[in-house]
Design a protein around this motif. Sequence first.
Motif, mmCIF file in Angstrom:
data_model
loop_
_atom_site.group_PDB
_atom_site.id
_atom_site.type_symbol
_atom_site.label_atom_id
_atom_site.label_comp_id
_atom_site.label_asym_id
_atom_site.label_seq_id
_atom_site.Cartn_x
_atom_site.Cartn_y
_atom_site.Cartn_z
ATOM 1 N N LEU A 66 48.367 52.745 -30.685
ATOM 2 C CA LEU A 66 48.373 53.496 -29.434
ATOM 3 C C LEU A 66 48.219 55.002 -29.651
ATOM 4 O O LEU A 66 47.477 55.660 -28.929
ATOM 5 C CB LEU A 66 49.639 53.198 -28.630
ATOM 6 C CG LEU A 66 49.714 51.791 -28.042
ATOM 7 C CD1 LEU A 66 51.087 51.539 -27.429
ATOM 8 C CD2 LEU A 66 48.614 51.555 -27.021
ATOM 9 N N ILE A 67 48.888 55.550 -30.661
ATOM 10 C CA ILE A 67 48.795 57.004 -30.850
ATOM 11 C C ILE A 67 47.434 57.420 -31.396
ATOM 12 O O ILE A 67 47.085 58.594 -31.331
ATOM 13 C CB ILE A 67 49.945 57.580 -31.710
ATOM 14 C CG1 ILE A 67 49.964 56.998 -33.117
ATOM 15 C CG2 ILE A 67 51.265 57.408 -31.027
ATOM 16 C CD1 ILE A 67 51.067 57.558 -33.995
ATOM 17 N N ASN A 68 46.646 56.486 -31.863
ATOM 18 C CA ASN A 68 45.299 56.795 -32.331
ATOM 19 C C ASN A 68 44.253 56.731 -31.225
ATOM 20 O O ASN A 68 43.115 57.126 -31.439
ATOM 21 C CB ASN A 68 44.888 55.860 -33.465
ATOM 22 C CG ASN A 68 45.414 56.330 -34.792
ATOM 23 O OD1 ASN A 68 44.833 57.195 -35.424
ATOM 24 N ND2 ASN A 68 46.541 55.780 -35.203
ATOM 25 N N LEU A 69 44.619 56.223 -30.055
ATOM 26 C CA LEU A 69 43.627 56.038 -29.001
ATOM 27 C C LEU A 69 43.179 57.350 -28.365
ATOM 28 O O LEU A 69 41.997 57.632 -28.298
ATOM 29 C CB LEU A 69 44.147 55.080 -27.930
ATOM 30 C CG LEU A 69 44.226 53.627 -28.359
ATOM 31 C CD1 LEU A 69 44.781 52.776 -27.233
ATOM 32 C CD2 LEU A 69 42.873 53.112 -28.807
ATOM 33 N N ASN A 70 44.094 58.106 -27.839
ATOM 34 C CA ASN A 70 43.744 59.421 -27.290
ATOM 35 C C ASN A 70 45.015 60.240 -27.141
ATOM 36 O O ASN A 70 46.117 59.764 -27.389
ATOM 37 C CB ASN A 70 42.953 59.311 -25.982
ATOM 38 C CG ASN A 70 43.751 58.704 -24.851
ATOM 39 O OD1 ASN A 70 44.916 59.017 -24.675
ATOM 40 N ND2 ASN A 70 43.135 57.837 -24.074
#
Length: 144
Positions: A82-86
């Motif tokens: 999730l923290i890599n998505l945006n």
Amino acid sequence: MSEDLKTKKIILFDGVCALCNNFIVFIAKNDKKDIFRFLPLQNKNINQFIDTKNINIKNLKSIILIKDNNPIYKSNAAIEILINLNNLYLLCKIFYIIPKKIRDMVYELIAKNRYKVFGKVENCSILKSKVNNEILKNKILSDL
């Protein structure tokens, strides 16, 4: 595809789990930086892949994120994805405040009951949908 295995973050998931399939579609739709590739655990070449990563998928009830050739499991994998998505999902870092043991207990409870609550799909449903197929174009590692 071999270049993807070296440069992308790989997500291993249960391809017959409806919850897992929906999560993968969500990730693919929001992966604007083209960071992730997906590999269902039911892939015919999965053993070939996991042998090189030292991963045991027997009785696996966890999504696995392969980041820099290191497997990340359970709640840590979900948070990292999730923290890599945006930038908006960077807020998910706050979940690291919760002790890993507690996060993983909740994760395991959901994983244990995922078929009962969310159901199963006959095949990896993300590959069947025309819309999803466009979104996932070249993101599914179908042939290693």
